[in-house]
Design a protein around this motif. Structure first.
Motif, PDB file in Angstrom:
ATOM      1  N   TRP A 161     -10.723  12.916  -1.879  1.00 19.87           N
ATOM      2  CA  TRP A 161     -11.006  12.307  -0.575  1.00 19.87           C
ATOM      3  C   TRP A 161     -12.276  11.461  -0.641  1.00 19.87           C
ATOM      4  CZ3 TRP A 161      -7.804  11.595   3.211  1.00 19.87           C
ATOM      5  CH2 TRP A 161      -6.746  12.480   3.442  1.00 19.87           C
TER       6      TRP A 161
ATOM      7  N   LEU B 125       2.514   3.258   8.002  1.00 20.29           N
ATOM      8  CA  LEU B 125       2.353   4.700   8.210  1.00 20.29           C
ATOM      9  C   LEU B 125       3.532   5.467   7.643  1.00 20.29           C
ATOM     10  CD1 LEU B 125       0.843   7.091   9.474  1.00 20.29           C
ATOM     11  CD2 LEU B 125       2.065   6.635  11.612  1.00 20.29           C
TER      12      LEU B 125
ATOM     13  N   MET C 297       3.074   5.650   4.017  1.00 26.38           N
ATOM     14  CA  MET C 297       2.012   6.577   3.646  1.00 26.38           C
ATOM     15  C   MET C 297       2.510   8.024   3.684  1.00 26.38           C
ATOM     16  SD  MET C 297      -1.899   6.853   5.055  1.00 26.38           S
ATOM     17  CE  MET C 297      -1.548   7.827   6.517  1.00 26.38           C
TER      18      MET C 297
ATOM     19  N   LEU D 128       2.378  10.634   0.764  1.00 24.41           N
ATOM     20  CA  LEU D 128       1.642  11.868   1.051  1.00 24.41           C
ATOM     21  C   LEU D 128       2.212  13.063   0.300  1.00 24.41           C
ATOM     22  CD1 LEU D 128      -0.583  13.116   2.989  1.00 24.41           C
ATOM     23  CD2 LEU D 128       1.297  13.625   4.541  1.00 24.41           C
TER      24      LEU D 128
ATOM     25  N   GLY E  19      -2.500  12.869   0.059  1.00 23.71           N
ATOM     26  CA  GLY E  19      -3.017  12.094   1.180  1.00 23.71           C
ATOM     27  C   GLY E  19      -4.094  11.086   0.823  1.00 23.71           C
TER      28      GLY E  19
ATOM     29  N   TRP F 278      -3.584   7.101   1.449  1.00 25.66           N
ATOM     30  CA  TRP F 278      -4.461   6.493   2.461  1.00 25.66           C
ATOM     31  C   TRP F 278      -5.233   5.313   1.875  1.00 25.66           C
ATOM     32  CZ3 TRP F 278     -10.038   8.106   2.995  1.00 25.66           C
ATOM     33  CH2 TRP F 278     -10.660   7.500   4.084  1.00 25.66           C
TER      34      TRP F 278
ATOM     35  N   SER G 298      -4.532   1.159   2.559  1.00 24.73           N
ATOM     36  CA  SER G 298      -5.630   0.580   3.325  1.00 24.73           C
ATOM     37  C   SER G 298      -6.171  -0.661   2.634  1.00 24.73           C
ATOM     38  CB  SER G 298      -6.779   1.595   3.483  1.00 24.73           C
ATOM     39  OG  SER G 298      -6.363   2.718   4.203  1.00 24.73           O
TER      40      SER G 298
END
Length: 247
Positions: A13, A67, A70, A74, A79, A83, A87
């Motif tokens: 992350w 989305l 994604m 996922l 994730g 993401w 992006s």
């Protein structure tokens, strides 16, 4: 440790969040620059606010498509990576294909076989490295676009507008043509039933999108409905998706 724990872990992350933050900062700087340029050109506050509102509304439809892509990433690469990739530069179709190519290099079929640490690493590296070319090209060519545009248009702004519009039409025509022709191509190759079904659904979605957009634009222009023009793309994408899913 389970591979998905690694894919969704805090280090991932943090690593994926850094480039996303940079993208957000870049977007803010571009927005401020555009706002300042608008004031210098003499555009009023109302016009600029209306442009920002229209842009925000128009982006809703494509964002929903991103989305959905994604969500598929996922469950396969985690994730953080999904993401980050959606992006930045890339597309839903490209990221899925790139991830699948990466995992297949080590004998793992994306979405079917259990993900391994090696397959995850290959998927991430493939997605990242395959988009480096776009970044390098835009970095070294952006400052030369004015000269290229001037040569192509020979100082005529109308010519440049025509070239830009033809390029956009050509790109979308090529994308649509590939989806419309795929079912017939699959029939010739006698593809599996699942692949055939997917091809026919893609074709249906393309045709529905064209019909819905044509109807909305016609009504909006005849009745002079401003909000319908702004929401047309979002309504078209959602409408085509929903009807195709129900068929």
């Amino acid at each position: 440790m389970d591979v998905m724990q690694i894919a969704n872990g805090i280090p991932m992350w943090i690593a994926c969040g850094i480039p996303v933050v940079l993208v957000v900062i870049q977007a803010v700087l571009f927005a401020r620059g555009a706002y300042g340029a608008g004031k210098k050109m003499g555009l009023g506050e109302d016009k600029m606010k209306k442009a920002m509102k229209s842009s925000a509304i128009t982006s809703i439809g494509p964002s929903i498509v991103v989305l959905s892509g994604m969500l598929s990433l996922l469950v396969t690469v985690g994730g953080p990576v999904g993401w980050m990739r959606l992006s930045m530069i890339g597309s839903v179709m490209f990221e899925s294909i790139a991830a699948g190519l990466g995992t297949s290099a080590v004998g793992v079929t994306l979405g079917t076989d259990p993900m391994t640490e090696e397959a995850l690493a290959m998927a991430v590296w493939t997605m990242v490295l395959c988009s480096v070319g776009w970044v390098i090209f835009s970095t070294f060519s952006a400052n030369k676009m004015d000269k290229i545009e001037h040569k192509l248009s020979k100082g005529n702004s109308g010519t440049l507008s025509t070239i830009a519009n033809c390029a956009i039409i050509g790109v979308f025509a090529a994308m649509v043509a590939s989806h419309i022709s795929k079912p017939f191509y699959s029939m010739v190759l006698k593809a599996e039933e699942a692949a055939m079904s997917s091809a026919w659904h893609n074709m249906l979605a393309c045709i529905l999108g064209a019909v819905i957009m044509f109807v909305l634009n016609t009504v909006a222009n005849k009745k002079n409905i401003g909000w319908l023009k702004e929401w047309a793309l979002t309504i078209t994408i959602l409408g085509a998706m929903i009807i195709t899913a129900l068929v």
